[in-house]
Design a protein around this motif. Structure first.
Motif, PDB file in Angstrom:
ATOM      1  N   ASN A   1     -33.114 -92.986  24.925  1.00 56.78           N
ATOM      2  CA  ASN A   1     -33.203 -92.244  24.350  1.00 56.78           C
ATOM      3  C   ASN A   1     -31.748 -93.829  23.649  1.00 56.78           C
ATOM      4  O   ASN A   1     -31.400 -94.076  22.721  1.00 56.78           O
ATOM      5  CB  ASN A   1     -32.173 -90.941  24.480  1.00 56.78           C
TER       6      ASN A   1
ATOM      7  N   HIS B   1     -35.227 -90.481  16.737  1.00 54.44           N
ATOM      8  CA  HIS B   1     -34.747 -89.461  17.424  1.00 54.44           C
ATOM      9  C   HIS B   1     -33.633 -88.768  16.642  1.00 54.44           C
ATOM     10  O   HIS B   1     -33.490 -87.005  16.514  1.00 54.44           O
ATOM     11  CB  HIS B   1     -34.693 -89.296  18.040  1.00 54.44           C
TER      12      HIS B   1
ATOM     13  N   HIS C   1     -30.754 -84.343  15.448  1.00 55.33           N
ATOM     14  CA  HIS C   1     -29.241 -84.026  15.160  1.00 55.33           C
ATOM     15  C   HIS C   1     -29.444 -82.461  13.798  1.00 55.33           C
ATOM     16  O   HIS C   1     -28.764 -82.882  13.177  1.00 55.33           O
ATOM     17  CB  HIS C   1     -28.637 -84.978  15.161  1.00 55.33           C
TER      18      HIS C   1
ATOM     19  N   ASP D   1     -30.319 -83.465  22.753  1.00 54.08           N
ATOM     20  CA  ASP D   1     -30.351 -83.840  23.200  1.00 54.08           C
ATOM     21  C   ASP D   1     -30.824 -83.804  24.516  1.00 54.08           C
ATOM     22  O   ASP D   1     -32.000 -84.131  24.921  1.00 54.08           O
ATOM     23  CB  ASP D   1     -29.393 -85.331  23.458  1.00 54.08           C
TER      24      ASP D   1
HETATM   25 FE   LIG Z   1     -29.139 -88.303  20.143  1.00 53.42          FE
END
Ligand SMILES: [Fe+3]
Ligand code: FES
Ligand code: FES
Ligand code: FES
Ligand SMILES: [Fe+3]
Ligand SMILES: [Fe+3]
Lengths: 443, 182, 182, 182, 443, 443
Positions: free
Chosen positions: A205, A212, A216, A367
Motif C-alpha cells: 500500500n 486506494h 479515505h 487502511d
Molecule cells: Fe491510505
C-alpha cells in the motif's frame, strides 16, 4: 527452493498474484528464512539512543533485537537472547546500562555485545572462548540521516547500494523542510500495535497505491488536515494540487510515490495558524533558494523493501511492518519533525500526526480495515483459485535510472515489490536481487 | 483531599456518578451528539503510551509518554473528537462500518477533589476504573480495562468534562485500532 | 443480616466503598507501602483452589480446598504479603521486572455485617466482585474475575483489612503466575 | 426522567443496588431457588440477537431481532427459567456437569424511572452494565459484557424483577452455549 | 526416524543443542508419539484415592487419564475417553463411583475399566466382545512409596529398573524425615497452571541446574525460609551449608542434585518456632540413629525422565511438567509431609511450600519467567542458527554405579537428559534406553 | 490422493473409524479442498431475500458468501471478496443495495455479480475484460421449497439428483403441517455460534443417531415440550409413540430418521393451549385427507450430506454445521413455521424452538457438550490408536430404493456418511459419489 511454486504464485508479467502468498504459513516461514535474514531492515532512529550506554528495544522480522550505543558511542544491534539458554538479556523498552545481565544464570554482556561475565567461569568453563559466545550481532548496521538500518547478511551490499535510486525520495522525508540535508528528529513515543493482516499488504500500500483514495472518503469529506479548522476539506493540505505525480519502482524492490509540482510558487498552507503558515512559507522559500528547480520534487510515500515505509510530509513518519505470522503484523511507527522547528510548529504537527496515523489515526484506521479483511478474503479454497488482479497500468512505464517511472496511477510498484519478493524467496544471489532489470520479467 | 461526608458530599457523589453513567449510556447508545454536549469546549482528552522500564527514581517519567511533548495514543481536544463523531456519521468510515457494539462499565468512582467545596462545587476531580468492551462484525472482540481521571466543570444544571486522562495499561496495543471513545 | 437504612448506614457504606477504592488506587499506583498500611497485623489472606466435583450434599466441601488444611493459591498473613512487596522492590524479582500494569475494579460492594451496628461499627464484613487486569511486557495480558469477602476493622480514623477471602473461580489457573495482589 | 435527589431517592437507589447485588450473589452461590423467588411470576426475560447492518433511519429496527416476533438468544418467562434451574438440579444436564463457576459484576446502576415516585415507588426501571464470567471444567472460560434494563416491582418488603432486557452486544455468539443466567 | 536431523539438533559431545527442539511443533508431536507413550510417567499419589471406587483426574502427556481404585482395591489408570465416540467418561477432578457412565450414549465402565453396560446391547451389538471395548488402560502401573507411575508400553522395564540408581535420591524425598522408609503423605490440593514454556526447560532445570542461583536473587536477599521471620536470609534454611554437592546422571535420562553434609552434626533450623525446631532436631537424631553415615546424604532436587521432578526438602514436592504444545506446559504440583508429623509442623511447612512454589511461589515465579522467555528466545530464524551452550563442566565427571557423578556444578545431567531424549525420539529399543553408557556419546 | 491413508482411517465394513479424522488439521484442509468445493451446501432461505436488491450473508465451508436477489429477481451466491485485492465487498449481515462497492479501491459489482464500476478504468485498465472479473459465483444454485442450496462444482448433478431419496423426508420438514406442498417460512433471526467440536460429529448425530437418547435425560426428566406446563414429561410431545422408527441412508451420503406411525388416528398434542391443540388436530386431519396412508410417515431428523441437517417437527429447523477448523464449528440455525399458521401457534412454536435448540437450547446444550468433549477425546497419540466403534446394527438393513433401510436403531446412516466422506476425499467422480452402492463397501 520451490521455484516452480513461486513462479506459479507470482506472475507479474500477466499481473496476477495468488492469494496464497498472503495466507500460507509455510510461505511466511520461508519469508523469515530467506528474506528477513538478508534484506536491510529499519530498526530505529539515532535519537532514541543519544548517550553511551543507551539502548532501545527493536525488532527484525519476528525476532527481538536491542539497538545499543556502546561506551565508545558506536551503535550495535543484537538479538535480545542469551547465548546460554536464550533468555532475554534486556527486559526493557529503553534505558541506559553498562552491561546486560541475563536473569537466568547471570551471564553478562557489554553494550558492545561482548560476553564479559560468566559466573564461575574458571572452574566450570575452563576452555571457553568468550569471543565466540557474545551476543548475536547483525552483520551490518548503517545510519542514514538519523535512521538506523541493519542486516543479518554479511554479503549484503552497503545500505546505500541497496537503497539505490530510492534515496532521492527517502531524502525528501528525512531532510529539513527548508532544504538542508538531514536536520530531522524523531518525536519520542513509538506507536506499536497489532493489525490482523499480512505484512505485505501495508508494505504494498505504501509503495505507491494511490488508487486506494476511496478508502479515505470519510476523512476527505470532513477535513482533518492542518487547515481543517479553517474549513478546508481533505485529509491534508493540498500542497500537491496540480502536480505531476510520479511512481517509481527500483531494483531491490523499493517503490515510491512522489510528485513534481508545476512551479516553485508557494501554495498557502496551514491556514489554521498564521504563525505556522508563515514558518512553512519561510521553509519553502529557503528550500527553493537552496535547491532551485529540484525543489519542485515533493515527497508523498514510499516503501523501502521489504517492510519499511515512509510518509513524506503530512504526516511525516517512518513505519515498520513487523511480521508476526501470516495473518498478523505488529506495526511500529515513529514521527519526524525538524529538530529546529518552533515548538508551536512541532505541537501542531504532533497533533496532526496522531489524528492521521496510528491506531487512533482517522485516516489509517480505514487502511487497516481494508488490510484486515483483504487478508481474510485471501483465505479459503475457492478464493485461492482466483488470483488477485495486479494489472493496473501494466506496461505503462519508462526506464528511469535504475528503475521504472510511471506518470499515471499504477500497480507497477507493487509488481516490482512482488517480483523482488519472489527473488528473495528463491534465494537469489545479491547481484540479481539489486540488478537493473529483474530477470524473470522478460519485457 | 478528604471531603467531609455531609449531605452535600453525597449529593455531589450521586451527581457525578450519574453523569458518568449517563455519558456511558450516550456512548453505548451511539447518541454521539448528546455525548459531545457533555464535553467542555476546552476539553483535553489525553491517553499516553506506556513503556517497559526499570524501577527507580525516574521510572514514572520514563514509563509514560509526556503530555504536550511526545506521541501518544490520544492527545485530543473537543474539535478532533467532534471530527471523529462526524467521521463515523459519514457512513464510510470503514473501520466503523458497521458501527462497533460498545459497552462502557465505569467503576471505583471516587471524588478526588471538589472546588471550592462539595456544596458549591464548580469543578470536581473524579477517578474511576473502566471496562470497555468492543465487539464488531462477526467475531472481532476487544476488551479495554484501565483507569481514568476526569475533571468535570459545572455547566448550567449539569456538568461537562473539561479534562480526561486515560491510562489504558497496555504497551503494544492489543486492539487493532482505537475507534472507541473512552 | 439486614442493616437498617439510616444515615449511619449510608455513611458507613460510603466509608467502606471509599476504603476499597483507595486500596485499589494504592495497588494500581504501586504505592505498596500505603497498601500494607491498610492491612491489619493479624490479616488472613486466603484464596482456595476449586475442583470440578459432582453436585450433592458434600459438593461445596469437596469443591474448595480447606483453609488451614490443604494447599491453596494463597494462605498468607501480613508478613508474607510484606515479603512479596519487599521482593518486588528488590528490582530483581524477574517475574515483576518490569512491574506489571495492574487495574483493580471492585464492584457489587455489599455491607454484609457491621458490628456492633452501623453507627458505631468496629468491624464490617463486605462482599464484592472484582475484575483485575494484569498487563506486562509487550503482550502478556491476564484477566482475573472473581469474588471477595473482606472483614474490615476500624483502625484510628480509618479501616484495615483483617480478613480477605478471594474466590477466583478458576480450576487450572489461566495465568502464568500470581504476582498480583487481590 | 429525572428523579429529584431527595432522601427517598437515595434510599431507593440503595435498595435497588442492594437487590441487584443480592441477586448476583444468589446466582454466584448457586442458590437458584432464592433467585427464582426474586423473579415475578409474569417476568419477561429477553435477550435479542444483533445483526451487522448499515447506518440509517431503520438501522436500529434491523439491528435487533424483534421481541415477540423473531428468534432470539432468549425470550423466556419465569416458567422456562424455573425449568432451567430444575434441569441443572437433575445432575445430568451435561452442559452444566460440573456446574459452571460464574461471577456476576453489575455496574453503572442508574434509576431510570420510579413510579409513582421515589418515596412510594411500586415499580422501578433500572439500567446497568454487567460483566459475567463463566469458568468451567479445566480451562473453559467465557466473558460476557453487556447492558441490562430491568423493571422491578415491589413485592412485600422487597422487590421482584418483572422485566429484564439483556443486550449482549455480540453477533456470532462467542461462547459455546448460554447456560448462564443474566 | 529422522536420525540425521536429531543428531544435528542434539550434540551432547560438543555440548551444543539446537534451539529448535524447544520450539518446533513437529518435534513436539514426535515427542508425544515416541516418548510419552513409552516412558514411565508420574500420575499421582495413592493418598488421592484411598477408598475403593475413588478416582482422581490425571494426565499422561497431552492426554487425560483417570486414576481409579477398583472395588477390590486395585489401582488402574485409564484414558478418560469412551470407546464408542471418545466422550469423557469421567467429568470430575475427583470423587467416588461404582461405574463411569458416558454422557453421550450411556456406555458404562467399571472402576476396573471393564465395559459393563451397553444400552440395547443384545439387539444392536449381538456380536460384541465386551472385553475388547473396555477403557483404554495403561500397560503397566507401579506404586512406589505412595507415588503412582504408569506407562503405555508393555515392553517397558519394571518401574524400579527404569528408575535405576535415581531411586536412592528419590527415596530421600519420599522417606520420612526421621529415616524410616516411606511415611510421607500428599497434602490435598494440586496446583495446576499453565506456563508459556517448553516442558523440557523446567524438567532440565530440576535435573540439577544449580547454576541458576542468580534467578533467585530477590528471595535470597529478603529471606522467605522457615527461619526468615527470625532474620535469616535466603530462600530456605541452610541445612546444606558446607556440604559437598553431588550431581548424578543416570541411564534412563534421570538426573539428581543431592548433597553430602560434612558430618552428622545438627544444624539448628526452623528458628521461627522452637517446637518445630525441636521436632526437626529429633527427626535428625532418629535418622542418624537409623542410617548412620548414610544419613549424611541429603536430597535437593531431581528429575525422573522425562517430566517428573521432585523437590527434596525445602520444599518437598512432586512436579509433573505436562506438555501442552511446544510453547506451553501445564504444571501440576503436589506437596509432601510426613503423615505423622505434628499439625504445627504440617501447618508451617504447608505455608512455606505455598510461598515458595507454585504460581504464587516467590521462588518459582522467577524460574517460570526464565522458562517463559527462554522458550520465546529459542524462536526465530536467526536464533535457530545459534545453538544453546551446554558445555558447563563438560567431561568433569566420574562413573558412579550405572551413572555419572560430578562434584562441581555441571550441565552433565542436562546433557544426559537430552541424550536420552534423542534416543527416545529415535525410537530405540529399551535396552539402549536404559543402557549404562548411551551409545552416541563416544567419550 | 492418499487413498491408502483414507482406507486405513475409514473402515465402514468392520465399523471402525480412526479418531484422526476428527482432529487432523491436514484432513480438515483436504475436506475443504475436495468436499466443500463440490457438494451441494445449504446457504439460506428465499424468505431472507424477498425483494430485488436484498442480500444476506452466508457461508460455504470456511468461506463467506453473499446470497443476493438481483434486480430481475434472480438469486445468486457470490464469494464475498473483491477480485482486486480480496476485500469484503459486503460489510453487512443483510440489507438491500443496488451495487456492492468495495471499500478499498471502489471497484463495484451489481447484485448479479457483474463488475460494473472500476475507477479510472479507461486510463488504468484499457484492456480489461469486465466479464472476467465479476464476483466469484457459485456454479449452480437451487431453490427447493424455500431453502437455497449451492455448489461450486459445475459438474455436480442437479440438486434433486444429489438429494435423491432423501427428498421424501426433507419434504416432511418443509411441507405444511396440513400436507400441502411447501408453505413453510423461516422465522427471522439466525442463531450463529461456535462449538468447539469437529463439524462431522453434529452432522453424524443428526443423520440418525437415535442411540444418544441418554444425552437428554435432564430434559426428559423435567419436561420442556409443548405440553410440559400441563405436566407432560419429555423434551417434546409424544406424537411418535408406538411408531415404527425408520433409519434410511442414501447414495450421496445423506441419512434420515423418520417414523411410521401405526395409524392415522390422532394423538392429542400441545395440551397447554386448547386453541393450538385444535389447530394441530385440524392440520392432522387435513394431512390425512390429502395424503391418506402416506400421512403415516412422520419426520424426525436428517442430514443432507455433508453439513446441512433438519429437525422435522418439534422443533422444525434447518442447521448448517459450518467448518471453522478441525476443532471448531460455527453453527447456524433457522427455524420454520407454516406461513399461514395463526400467530398464537407461531408464538408457541417460536418459544419452544428457543428453549429446545440453539446455544440456549436446553436439549441441544447437552448434545454440544458431548460433541465438544468427544472431539477433545479424539486427540492424542494413545487415543489415535483406538478407533471409534461404528458397529451398531452392522449389516442389519435392507435395500430401499437407492438406499438402505433399517428398522432398528443403527449406525448404518453414520457408516454411509463416512463412506461418502471418504469418496469425496478421494476425489471420486460424481457417478461414484451418488452411485447406488458405494464401491468400497463390498457387501
Ligand atoms: Fe491510505
Ligand atoms: S540463559 Fe542466560 S545465563 Fe543462562
Ligand atoms: S460416546 Fe460414550 S457411549 Fe457413545
Ligand atoms: S480490493 Fe476491492 S477495489 Fe481494490
Ligand atoms: Fe529455581
Ligand atoms: Fe440430541
Amino acid at each position: 527452493m520451490a521455484d516452480d511454486r513461486l513462479a506459479r504464485l507470482v506472475d507479474t508479467d500477466r499481473g496476477v498474484i495468488d492469494r496464497t502468498i498472503f495466507t500460507a504459513q509455510d510461505l511466511f516461514e520461508q519469508e523469515q528464512e530467506t528474506l528477513f535474514t538478508r534484506a536491510w531492515l529499519l530498526i530505529g532512529h539515532e535519537g532514541m539512543v543519544p548517550e553511551p550506554g543507551d539502548y532501545v528495544a527493536s525488532r527484525m522480522g519476528t525476532e527481538p533485537v536491542i539497538l545499543t550505543r556502546d561506551r565508545d558511542g558506536k551503535l550495535h544491534a543484537f538479538l535480545n537472547s542469551c547465548r546460554h539458554r536464550g533468555m532475554k538479556v534486556c527486559l526493557f523498552d529503553q534505558g541506559n546500562t553498562r552491561v546486560f545481565t541475563c536473569p537466568y544464570h547471570a551471564w553478562s554482556y557489554g553494550t558492545d555485545g561482548k560476553l564479559v561475565g560468566v559466573p564461575m567461569r574458571e572452574k566450570l568453563y575452563p576452555d571457553m572462548d568468550l569471543d565466540r559466545w557474545g551476543l548475536i550481532e547483525v552483520a551490518q548496521l548503517a545510519v542514514y540521516k538519523g535512521t538506523v538500518w541493519a542486516t543479518w547478511d554479511a554479503d549484503a551490499p552497503p545500505f546505500l547500494d541497496f537503497l539505490g535510486g530510492a534515496k532521492l525520495h527517502l531524502d525528501l522525508a528525512l531532510d529539513a523542510r527548508d532544504g538542508r540535508e538531514g536536520g530531522s528528529e524523531a518525536l519520542l513515543g513509538i506507536h506499536k500495535w497489532v493489525v490482523p493482516c499480512n505484512w505485505k499488504l501495508p508494505a504494498e500500500n505504501f509503495c505507491g497505491d494511490t488508487y486506494h483514495n476511496p478508502s479515505h472518503a470519510s476523512v476527505d469529506m470532513i477535513g482533518i488536515g492542518p487547515s481543517a479548522a479553517s474549513g478546508q476539506k481533505g485529509r491534508r493540505d493540498g500542497e500537491l494540487d496540480g502536480a505531476q505525480h510520479l511512481w517509481v519502482s527500483f531494483p531491490g524492490g523499493h517503490g515510491i510515490h512522489s510528485a513534481m509540482v508545476a512551479s516553485n510558487d508557494y501554495t498557502a498552507l496551514y491556514a489554521d495558524d498564521p504563525e505556522i503558515s508563515d514558518y512553512f512559507r519561510h521553509c519553502h522559500e529557503e528550500r527553493v533558494r537552496r535547491k532551485g528547480e529540484d525543489a519542485r520534487l515533493r515527497p508523498f510515500v514510499g516503501t523501502i523493501f521489504p517492510n519499511a515505509s515512509f510518509h513524506g510530509g503530512q504526516p511525516r513518519a517512518l513505519c515498520m511492518w513487523h511480521p508476526v505470522d501470516a495473518g498478523h503484523t505488529e506495526v511500529w511507527r515513529f514521527f519526524l519533525v525538524d529538530a529546529d522547528a518552533p515548538e508551536r510548529v512541532k505541537a501542531m504537527l504532533r497533533k496532526f500526526y496522531m489524528r492521521y496515523s496510528g491506531p487512533a489515526g482517522m485516516t489509517e484506521q480505514d487502511d487497516m480495515e481494508n488490510w484486515n479483511y483483504a487478508t481474510a478474503g485471501a483465505r479459503g479454497p475457492i478464493a485461492s483459485r482466483h488470483p488477485f488482479n495486479y494489472q493496473q497500468s501494466i506496461g505503462r512505464h519508462t526506464p528511469d535510472g535504475g528503475g521504472r517511472l510511471a506518470t499515471q496511477i499504477t500497480e507497477e510498484n507493487a509488481r516490482n515489490f512482488y517480483r523482488h519478493w519472489r527473488l528473495f524467496l528463491e534465494g537469489r544471489p545479491w547481484d540479481e536481487l539489486i540488478a537493473q532489470a529483474p530477470r524473470q520479467a522478460a519485457e | 483531599m478528604n471531603l467531609p461526608r455531609d449531605e452535600a458530599y453525597f449529593r455531589l457523589k450521586d451527581e457525578v456518578e450519574t453523569f458518568l453513567y449517563d455519558e456511558a449510556e450516550a456512548l453505548d447508545e451511539r447518541r454521539y451528539d448528546d455525548w459531545l454536549a457533555m464535553l467542555a469546549d476546552d476539553l483535553v482528552y489525553f491517553m499516553p503510551m506506556q513503556r517497559n522500564v526499570a524501577q527507580g527514581p525516574h521510572a514514572e517519567a520514563m514509563e509514560f509518554t509526556r503530555e504536550q511533548a511526545d506521541i501518544h495514543w490520544f492527545e485530543e481536544d473537543k474539535w478532533t473528537l467532534a471530527k471523529r463523531v462526524e467521521q463515523i456519521q459519514t457512513g464510510v468510515h470503514w473501520a466503523e462500518v458497521p458501527i462497533s457494539r460498545v459497552v462502557h462499565l465505569v467503576g471505583n468512582v471516587r471524588l478526588v477533589d471538589a472546588a471550592p467545596d462539595a456544596a458549591s462545587a464548580e469543578t470536581v476531580t473524579v477517578s474511576c476504573r473502566f471496562v470497555v468492551s468492543q465487539n464488531r462484525q462477526q467475531r472481532e472482540n476487544y476488551l479495554f480495562v484501565g483507569r481514568r481521571t476526569d475533571t468535570l466543570r459545572r455547566a448550567g444544571n449539569g456538568w461537562q468534562v473539561c479534562r480526561r486522562k486515560v491510562i489504558l495499561d497496555q504497551n503494544v496495543l492489543l486492539a487493532k485500532n482505537l475507534t472507541v471513545f473512552f
